[in-house]
Design a protein around this motif. Sequence first.
Motif, PDB file in Angstrom:
ATOM      1  N   ALA A 180      43.709  46.875  68.393  1.00 19.95           N
ATOM      2  CA  ALA A 180      44.660  46.341  69.373  1.00 19.95           C
ATOM      3  C   ALA A 180      45.032  44.897  69.071  1.00 19.95           C
ATOM      4  O   ALA A 180      44.236  44.133  68.534  1.00 19.95           O
ATOM      5  CB  ALA A 180      44.065  46.424  70.770  1.00 19.95           C
ATOM      6  N   HIS A 181      46.265  44.546  69.414  1.00 25.27           N
ATOM      7  CA  HIS A 181      46.645  43.143  69.500  1.00 25.27           C
ATOM      8  C   HIS A 181      45.988  42.589  70.766  1.00 25.27           C
ATOM      9  O   HIS A 181      45.791  43.324  71.742  1.00 25.27           O
ATOM     10  CB  HIS A 181      48.158  42.990  69.591  1.00 25.27           C
ATOM     11  CG  HIS A 181      48.905  43.602  68.443  1.00 25.27           C
ATOM     12  ND1 HIS A 181      49.347  42.880  67.368  1.00 25.27           N
ATOM     13  CD2 HIS A 181      49.276  44.896  68.203  1.00 25.27           C
ATOM     14  CE1 HIS A 181      49.965  43.668  66.514  1.00 25.27           C
ATOM     15  NE2 HIS A 181      49.939  44.910  67.005  1.00 25.27           N
ATOM     16  N   VAL A 182      45.662  41.302  70.784  1.00 27.79           N
ATOM     17  CA  VAL A 182      44.938  40.736  71.921  1.00 27.79           C
ATOM     18  C   VAL A 182      45.591  39.438  72.388  1.00 27.79           C
ATOM     19  O   VAL A 182      45.965  38.580  71.580  1.00 27.79           O
ATOM     20  CB  VAL A 182      43.461  40.474  71.567  1.00 27.79           C
ATOM     21  CG1 VAL A 182      42.759  39.729  72.701  1.00 27.79           C
ATOM     22  CG2 VAL A 182      42.732  41.787  71.274  1.00 27.79           C
TER      23      VAL A 182
ATOM     24  N   VAL B  43      46.212  44.238  74.370  1.00 29.83           N
ATOM     25  CA  VAL B  43      45.248  44.145  75.464  1.00 29.83           C
ATOM     26  C   VAL B  43      45.126  42.696  75.911  1.00 29.83           C
ATOM     27  O   VAL B  43      44.987  41.789  75.085  1.00 29.83           O
ATOM     28  CB  VAL B  43      43.863  44.673  75.026  1.00 29.83           C
ATOM     29  CG1 VAL B  43      42.837  44.452  76.129  1.00 29.83           C
ATOM     30  CG2 VAL B  43      43.941  46.154  74.668  1.00 29.83           C
ATOM     31  N   ILE B  44      45.194  42.477  77.215  1.00 28.47           N
ATOM     32  CA  ILE B  44      44.971  41.145  77.797  1.00 28.47           C
ATOM     33  C   ILE B  44      43.492  41.002  78.121  1.00 28.47           C
ATOM     34  O   ILE B  44      42.886  41.912  78.694  1.00 28.47           O
ATOM     35  CB  ILE B  44      45.798  40.968  79.085  1.00 28.47           C
ATOM     36  CG1 ILE B  44      47.292  41.129  78.793  1.00 28.47           C
ATOM     37  CG2 ILE B  44      45.522  39.608  79.725  1.00 28.47           C
ATOM     38  CD1 ILE B  44      48.155  41.202  80.059  1.00 28.47           C
ATOM     39  N   VAL B  45      42.913  39.857  77.773  1.00 29.86           N
ATOM     40  CA  VAL B  45      41.498  39.606  78.058  1.00 29.86           C
ATOM     41  C   VAL B  45      41.370  38.279  78.794  1.00 29.86           C
ATOM     42  O   VAL B  45      41.618  37.214  78.218  1.00 29.86           O
ATOM     43  CB  VAL B  45      40.648  39.557  76.767  1.00 29.86           C
ATOM     44  CG1 VAL B  45      39.187  39.270  77.111  1.00 29.86           C
ATOM     45  CG2 VAL B  45      40.757  40.871  76.000  1.00 29.86           C
ATOM     46  N   SER B  46      41.009  38.334  80.082  1.00 29.73           N
ATOM     47  CA  SER B  46      40.771  37.092  80.814  1.00 29.73           C
ATOM     48  C   SER B  46      39.348  36.626  80.531  1.00 29.73           C
ATOM     49  O   SER B  46      38.453  37.419  80.244  1.00 29.73           O
ATOM     50  CB  SER B  46      40.979  37.269  82.322  1.00 29.73           C
ATOM     51  OG  SER B  46      39.840  37.849  82.939  1.00 29.73           O
ATOM     52  N   GLY B  47      39.149  35.325  80.583  1.00 33.19           N
ATOM     53  CA  GLY B  47      37.880  34.779  80.130  1.00 33.19           C
ATOM     54  C   GLY B  47      37.757  34.927  78.629  1.00 33.19           C
ATOM     55  O   GLY B  47      36.658  34.926  78.068  1.00 33.19           O
TER      56      GLY B  47
END
Length: 284
Positions: free
Chosen positions: A47-49, A25-29
């Motif tokens: 999840a991998h992050v 999962v991509i997390v902006s901020g």
Amino acid sequence: MTTIAPTPLSTQATPALFSLPHCTVIVSGGGRGLGLSVARGCLEAGAHVVGIDLLSLPTEPEWSECQAIAKASGLRLSYHVLDVSNAEAVDVTFAKIFKEAPEHAPIKGMFLAAGVPSSLSVLNSSIEMWRKVFDVNAAGSFLCCKAFAREWLDRNKVDGSPGAGGASIVLTASVAGHVANRQIPCSAYSASKAAVIHMAKSFAAEWGRLGIRVNAISPGYIKTVMTAGIVAARPGYEEAMVNSTLLGRASTGDEYRGPVVFLLSEASSFVIGADIVVDGGHAA
């Protein structure tokens, strides 16, 4: 007697529907505040992050705590410095992130928390300030969604059926995108978040049948380092915001882990183009 065949999700126990196994999962901020809290939630869900943020380094000790969770669970936690309003940089960074994702845990989700506040009245606002707010909050969300969809669709050919291996994007809007903020002037911020709400619906309409669900959450007042500056500059603002909620308090970033993980997971497989208001009853 007619029998009904098992559905793709009927063979999974309910807790498993809320997990995020075998994915990244991509997390902006993702370097602080709300984004980092949700990054932790994604790690805890399996999840991998990949965190992306304008900060040169993520905040401590929260980042180290997330690293410890990742290590204990055999997961990968990485970080990229990125200005989400820079179109070229977004394209390059997302191509790199997708390419480097583990084969056993491809990119399947994204949570967009990067944003900038504004607390100026219309008459005290410049067009430059409005453009900056929209560049990050609205255009930044657009650029990240576009880059994600391009990379994901190049690698995946699935429909929107549950269990089919689709992807999920969750944008961060705001209760201020639903109702006028009477506690503080923030028309630029509110307008940008109203745009995000409709972007979630419009993007969902384009990509839903291709396998990408898009939704949004609309937070209420959150106690973060970013909001602390606004509170300090405006005596009485925090009290007014707290009093406007049905719960009589502000929220913390951790209270958004559940709603976001729900939207990223198969538990929300029939939720698309929605905006979940998580505001303590501010807009009720």
